[in-house]
Enzyme design. Sequence first.
Site, short mmCIF file in Angstrom:
data_model
loop_
_atom_site.label_atom_id
_atom_site.label_comp_id
_atom_site.label_asym_id
_atom_site.label_seq_id
_atom_site.Cartn_x
_atom_site.Cartn_y
_atom_site.Cartn_z
N ASN A 53 -60.91 1.31 61.34
CA ASN A 53 -62.25 1.58 60.84
C ASN A 53 -62.19 1.80 59.33
O ASN A 53 -61.31 2.49 58.83
CB ASN A 53 -62.82 2.82 61.52
CG ASN A 53 -63.03 2.62 63.01
OD1 ASN A 53 -63.52 1.57 63.42
ND2 ASN A 53 -62.66 3.60 63.81
N HIS A 58 -55.68 2.11 64.98
CA HIS A 58 -55.76 2.54 66.38
C HIS A 58 -55.10 1.45 67.23
O HIS A 58 -55.37 0.26 67.05
CB HIS A 58 -57.20 2.66 66.85
CG HIS A 58 -58.02 3.68 66.13
ND1 HIS A 58 -58.33 4.91 66.67
CD2 HIS A 58 -58.63 3.66 64.91
CE1 HIS A 58 -59.09 5.59 65.82
NE2 HIS A 58 -59.30 4.85 64.74
N HIS A 106 -55.41 4.48 59.07
CA HIS A 106 -54.80 4.54 60.39
C HIS A 106 -55.24 3.32 61.18
O HIS A 106 -56.40 2.91 61.11
CB HIS A 106 -55.15 5.83 61.14
CG HIS A 106 -56.61 6.19 61.11
ND1 HIS A 106 -57.22 6.71 59.99
CD2 HIS A 106 -57.58 6.11 62.06
CE1 HIS A 106 -58.50 6.94 60.25
NE2 HIS A 106 -58.74 6.57 61.50
N ASP A 133 -53.47 9.82 69.76
CA ASP A 133 -54.78 10.31 69.36
C ASP A 133 -55.14 11.55 70.18
O ASP A 133 -54.92 11.60 71.38
CB ASP A 133 -55.85 9.22 69.56
CG ASP A 133 -57.13 9.53 68.82
OD1 ASP A 133 -57.42 8.84 67.83
OD2 ASP A 133 -57.85 10.46 69.23
N ILE A 134 -55.72 12.52 69.51
CA ILE A 134 -56.04 13.81 70.15
C ILE A 134 -57.21 13.67 71.14
O ILE A 134 -57.39 14.50 72.02
CB ILE A 134 -56.35 14.86 69.06
CG1 ILE A 134 -56.13 16.27 69.57
CG2 ILE A 134 -57.75 14.68 68.48
CD1 ILE A 134 -56.14 17.32 68.46
N GLU A 190 -63.52 8.31 60.04
CA GLU A 190 -63.71 9.76 59.87
C GLU A 190 -62.57 10.43 59.12
O GLU A 190 -62.79 11.45 58.48
CB GLU A 190 -63.88 10.42 61.24
CG GLU A 190 -65.20 10.02 61.90
CD GLU A 190 -65.42 10.66 63.25
OE1 GLU A 190 -64.45 11.22 63.81
OE2 GLU A 190 -66.55 10.58 63.75
N VAL A 191 -61.38 9.88 59.23
CA VAL A 191 -60.22 10.50 58.56
C VAL A 191 -59.82 9.61 57.39
O VAL A 191 -59.51 8.43 57.58
CB VAL A 191 -59.04 10.68 59.54
CG1 VAL A 191 -57.85 11.30 58.81
CG2 VAL A 191 -59.45 11.56 60.72
P1 AMP Z 1 -61.52 7.09 62.72
O1 AMP Z 1 -62.92 7.28 63.24
O2 AMP Z 1 -61.09 5.64 62.76
O3 AMP Z 1 -61.33 7.73 61.37
O4 AMP Z 1 -60.59 7.78 63.78
C1 AMP Z 1 -60.05 9.06 63.62
C2 AMP Z 1 -59.26 9.37 64.87
O5 AMP Z 1 -58.41 10.46 64.61
C3 AMP Z 1 -60.13 9.76 66.08
O6 AMP Z 1 -59.83 8.86 67.16
C4 AMP Z 1 -59.69 11.19 66.39
O7 AMP Z 1 -59.68 11.48 67.77
C5 AMP Z 1 -58.30 11.23 65.79
N1 AMP Z 1 -57.82 12.54 65.38
C6 AMP Z 1 -58.48 13.47 64.64
N2 AMP Z 1 -57.70 14.56 64.45
C7 AMP Z 1 -56.53 14.30 65.09
C8 AMP Z 1 -55.31 15.03 65.26
N3 AMP Z 1 -55.15 16.24 64.75
N4 AMP Z 1 -54.33 14.47 65.97
C9 AMP Z 1 -54.48 13.23 66.51
N5 AMP Z 1 -55.58 12.49 66.37
C10 AMP Z 1 -56.60 13.02 65.68
#
Ligand code: AMP
Length: 125
Positions: A97, A112, A110, A39-40, A105-106
Amino acid sequence: MAIDPTQPYDDGNIFAKILRGEIPSNRIYEDEWAVAFEDINPQAAVHTLVIPRGAYVSWDDFSARASDAEIAGFVRAVGAVARAKGLVEPGYRLLANVGGHGGQEVPHLHVHLFGGEPLGRMIAR
Ligand code: AMP
């Protein structure tokens, strides 16, 4: 901003780009079914993301539409990543999530994987 989990899959999401190698990631594992990268913005000493190769918005989408082989492959990949990172003996946490209340958010499924230190309570109050 949290995603709408009922939206169709967006091929331009950031994890789709990572899968295609269009943007960099710290990739630590990959197989036929899944890819894992760091994770970034880590929220624990270990914070790794595991994603399926298939185009699924969320856990809801994946559990409804993915094939048995995709589901088995993805679940096994999550376990393999945890073992490879040495997390089994000290323990770790999985989190997925989903949608607005989940804070997703993405819009590509995924999981975690958190660990490397005691993680405290499951949900902050
Ligand atoms: P979520 O809120 O469950 O959708 O988590 C999205 C996660 O993606 C967050 O923990 C971010 O820090 C992570 N994230 C977003 N962009 C990147 C990226 N380019 N590389 C790695 N992790 C990312």
